[in-house]
Write a protein that holds these residues in place. Structure first.
Motif, mmCIF file in Angstrom:
data_model
loop_
_atom_site.group_PDB
_atom_site.id
_atom_site.type_symbol
_atom_site.label_atom_id
_atom_site.label_comp_id
_atom_site.label_asym_id
_atom_site.label_seq_id
_atom_site.Cartn_x
_atom_site.Cartn_y
_atom_site.Cartn_z
ATOM 1 N N ALA A 26 0.824 -1.210 0.000
ATOM 2 C CA ALA A 26 0.000 0.000 0.000
ATOM 3 C C ALA A 26 0.859 1.262 0.000
ATOM 4 N N LEU A 27 1.971 1.236 0.706
ATOM 5 C CA LEU A 27 2.845 2.411 0.766
ATOM 6 C C LEU A 27 3.943 2.365 -0.293
ATOM 7 N N GLY A 28 4.316 1.157 -0.710
ATOM 8 C CA GLY A 28 5.393 1.027 -1.697
ATOM 9 C C GLY A 28 5.052 1.667 -3.025
ATOM 10 N N ALA A 29 3.784 1.611 -3.435
ATOM 11 C CA ALA A 29 3.389 2.219 -4.708
ATOM 12 C C ALA A 29 3.594 3.724 -4.676
ATOM 13 N N SER A 30 3.258 4.357 -3.556
ATOM 14 C CA SER A 30 3.442 5.804 -3.436
ATOM 15 C C SER A 30 4.915 6.165 -3.398
ATOM 16 N N VAL A 31 5.691 5.395 -2.644
ATOM 17 C CA VAL A 31 7.133 5.662 -2.553
ATOM 18 C C VAL A 31 7.790 5.504 -3.913
ATOM 19 N N GLY A 32 7.459 4.419 -4.615
ATOM 20 C CA GLY A 32 8.040 4.204 -5.941
ATOM 21 C C GLY A 32 7.712 5.307 -6.919
ATOM 22 N N SER A 33 6.522 5.908 -6.780
ATOM 23 C CA SER A 33 6.127 6.983 -7.695
ATOM 24 C C SER A 33 6.952 8.242 -7.488
ATOM 25 N N VAL A 34 7.114 8.662 -6.227
ATOM 26 C CA VAL A 34 7.737 9.967 -5.982
ATOM 27 C C VAL A 34 9.255 9.936 -6.093
ATOM 28 N N ILE A 35 9.877 8.770 -5.885
ATOM 29 C CA ILE A 35 11.344 8.727 -5.995
ATOM 30 C C ILE A 35 11.782 8.084 -7.309
ATOM 31 N N ASP A 36 10.809 7.886 -8.217
ATOM 32 C CA ASP A 36 11.089 7.376 -9.558
ATOM 33 C C ASP A 36 11.711 5.984 -9.525
ATOM 34 N N GLU A 37 11.117 5.103 -8.729
ATOM 35 C CA GLU A 37 11.511 3.690 -8.707
ATOM 36 C C GLU A 37 10.337 2.893 -9.281
ATOM 37 N N GLU A 38 10.306 2.786 -10.602
ATOM 38 C CA GLU A 38 9.180 2.160 -11.273
ATOM 39 C C GLU A 38 9.045 0.676 -10.936
ATOM 40 N N ASP A 39 10.166 0.006 -10.679
ATOM 41 C CA ASP A 39 10.082 -1.414 -10.317
ATOM 42 C C ASP A 39 9.331 -1.578 -9.000
ATOM 43 N N LEU A 40 9.612 -0.714 -8.037
ATOM 44 C CA LEU A 40 8.922 -0.762 -6.752
ATOM 45 C C LEU A 40 7.443 -0.441 -6.929
ATOM 46 N N PHE A 41 7.140 0.540 -7.780
ATOM 47 C CA PHE A 41 5.749 0.929 -8.031
ATOM 48 C C PHE A 41 4.970 -0.220 -8.660
ATOM 49 N N LEU A 82 -16.150 -0.982 -1.961
ATOM 50 C CA LEU A 82 -15.473 -0.399 -0.803
ATOM 51 C C LEU A 82 -14.008 -0.814 -0.756
ATOM 52 N N VAL A 83 -13.720 -2.070 -1.081
ATOM 53 C CA VAL A 83 -12.329 -2.534 -1.100
ATOM 54 C C VAL A 83 -11.504 -1.718 -2.092
ATOM 55 N N PHE A 84 -12.018 -1.570 -3.310
ATOM 56 C CA PHE A 84 -11.258 -0.869 -4.347
ATOM 57 C C PHE A 84 -11.117 0.621 -4.037
ATOM 58 N N VAL A 85 -12.182 1.245 -3.552
ATOM 59 C CA VAL A 85 -12.072 2.669 -3.252
ATOM 60 C C VAL A 85 -11.118 2.896 -2.079
ATOM 61 N N ASN A 86 -11.065 1.967 -1.137
ATOM 62 C CA ASN A 86 -10.137 2.095 -0.026
ATOM 63 C C ASN A 86 -8.694 1.926 -0.478
ATOM 64 N N VAL A 87 -8.460 0.954 -1.360
ATOM 65 C CA VAL A 87 -7.108 0.767 -1.894
ATOM 66 C C VAL A 87 -6.645 2.028 -2.620
ATOM 67 N N LEU A 88 -7.495 2.551 -3.484
ATOM 68 C CA LEU A 88 -7.135 3.741 -4.249
ATOM 69 C C LEU A 88 -6.964 4.955 -3.342
ATOM 70 N N SER A 89 -7.788 5.069 -2.306
ATOM 71 C CA SER A 89 -7.695 6.209 -1.395
ATOM 72 C C SER A 89 -6.416 6.158 -0.581
ATOM 73 N N VAL A 90 -6.016 4.966 -0.142
ATOM 74 C CA VAL A 90 -4.752 4.818 0.586
ATOM 75 C C VAL A 90 -3.589 5.250 -0.296
ATOM 76 N N ASN A 91 -3.601 4.824 -1.559
ATOM 77 C CA ASN A 91 -2.523 5.203 -2.482
ATOM 78 C C ASN A 91 -2.529 6.696 -2.764
ATOM 79 N N LEU A 92 -3.714 7.275 -2.936
ATOM 80 C CA LEU A 92 -3.810 8.711 -3.203
ATOM 81 C C LEU A 92 -3.297 9.519 -2.015
#
Length: 430
Positions: free
Chosen positions: A154-169, A279-289
């Motif tokens: 859940a947090l790795g996708a956000s981290v990979g986006s902002v530090i430009d680590e596409e493999d992590l994302f 609810l599952v999908f909106v929660n996943v997307l909201s956590v990432n956002l």
């Protein structure tokens, strides 16, 4: 506090030491005799907020990824120069308390277990949550959240986006969606097995189990849980605080709704699973956002300035995409919320109409005791189906005209036909 251990490449010793001297950083140098491409190892303590700018400056001085850089926690540093360094970098706010970009990436990667462990723990947590929901036991449901390994992806996708680590994302996004599929699938299989073997009562109605029904018809307040979990998760990981409790919060937004969706599928009510699946999908997307916005606000950026422009553009596109999708789901949840609001208004209006009817002279010997509004099973947007009115009166007496009177009064507040049931309770006054 951090202790940095840095191998000094050949020809870079003087440059590195001058950089540390200019920064007012204490250090210790040991010569290296292994006949490899570096000549020494330098050790120096740093406040956590200073790690990223110092390592970036050293990289500009020629220390690349071919040299080893190890950052470890330091319990205590006694030094006047270190205190001055701490005052320079620590400002008492979240931005200054954050860990370095390098540590953030390592932390995000370490929070995601191997695929085998991740899938196994996700399936187990979904099964435990399913059992807890069927038992209507909040304690068991909470226990399922503790073992769910969802915080890393859940947090790795956000981290990979902002530090430009596409493999992590990419890996984190894949883990999240695979986790959702595994959780719903495991819950459905387990619920079906206990259903067909009559481990649970054969006539169990999902609407009668509070832990299940509230997740089959979620409302907009569920978004607050997911957004709060995303922000709290990123702040925890970025400041080096334990993320264990935040992981439970993220799991709370994902595992129970997934289990509820699986139960609805196992009970042969796929339409009832729509609300909880959404609810599952909106929660996943909201956590990432929430995580993405929080990381960008905290100042995390790619390592190379040349990557800043493309990364910023990519992050902006992902934020816009997430916002649009979350808004679409929010409209759906808003419709459910409005339906619940209408049902609440209907119950209040029905109560008032019953009281007014019993105030009439022909019914004055009866007392209003209780009203119950039963909803239909058209999940996720439900409507009133039956109204049960309990009144008290003299033994052996009923009011023949009361049913039609209440039916006329109550139905004017409903969008469709509503059945009225009157239950009489004998009241003996001595």
């Amino acid at each position: 506090m951090r202790l940095v251990q840095l191998t000094v490449p050949t020809g870079k010793r003087q440059t590195i030491l001058e950089t540390l001297d200019d920064r007012g950083i204490d250090y210790v140098v040991t010569d290296e005799e292994s006949d490899r491409d570096y000549t020494a190892v330098v050790y120096f303590p740093l406040p956590a907020p200073a790690v990223e700018p110092v390592l970036d400056e050293l990289q500009e001085a020629g220390v690349g990824e071919d040299a080893y850089t190890v950052v470890v926690d330091a319990e205590t540093v006694v030094s006047r120069r270190f205190e001055a360094l701490r005052e320079e970098y620590e400002e008492g706010d979240v931005e200054s308390d954050r860990i370095s970009r390098q540590e953030l990436q390592t932390e995000a990667e370490s929070l995601t277990p191997t695929f085998g462990v991740y899938s196994t723990m996700t399936i187990i947590s979904a099964i435990v949550a399913t059992a807890g929901l069927l038992l209507d036991s909040p304690a068991v449901v909470v226990g399922s959240m503790v073992i769910a390994p969802l915080i890393g992806p859940a947090l790795g996708a956000s981290v990979g986006s902002v530090i430009d680590e596409e493999d992590l994302f990419v890996e984190s996004v894949a883990y999240q969606f695979i986790g959702i599929i595994f959780a719903i699938g495991a819950a459905a299989v387990f619920a079906w097995s206990v259903h067909v073997t009559n481990i649970v009562p054969p006539g169990l109605e999902l609407a009668e189990v509070d832990e299940i029904s509230e997740r089959l018809a979620p409302d907009l307040l569920s978004l607050a849980v997911a957004l709060g979990a995303g922000v709290a998760g990123i702040v925890s990981i970025a400041t080096g605080i334990s993320v264990a409790l935040v992981g439970v919060m993220i799991a709370a937004a994902l595992i129970p709704p997934a289990a509820a969706a699986g139960i609805a599928i196992a009970w042969g009510q796929p339409a009832a699973a729509i609300g909880s699946t959404a609810l599952v999908f909106v929660n996943v997307l909201s956590v990432n956002l929430a995580g993405l916005l929080t990381l960008w606000y905290l100042g995390y950026r790619p390592e190379s300035l040349f990557e800043l422009g493309p990364t910023e553009k990519r992050v902006r596109k992902r934020v816009v995409g997430l916002v649009v999708i979350v808004l679409v789901f929010s409209v759906f949840l808003g419709a459910i919320t409005y339906s619940s609001y209408q049902a609440g208004n209907f119950e209040e209006n029905a109560r008032e109409e019953v009281i007014l009817a019993l105030d009439e002279e022909e019914f004055e010997q009866y007392q209003f005791l209780e009203i119950e509004v039963l909803m239909d099973e058209d999940y996720p947007i439900q409507s009133p189906e039956r109204v049960i009115v309990t009144i008290g009166g003299p033994p052996g007496e009923t009011a023949p005209g009361l049913a039609s009177e209440l039916n006329q009064r109550v139905e004017q507040h409903a969008d469709g036909d509503v059945d009225i049931e009157i239950r009489y309770v004998n009241i003996v006054e001595e």
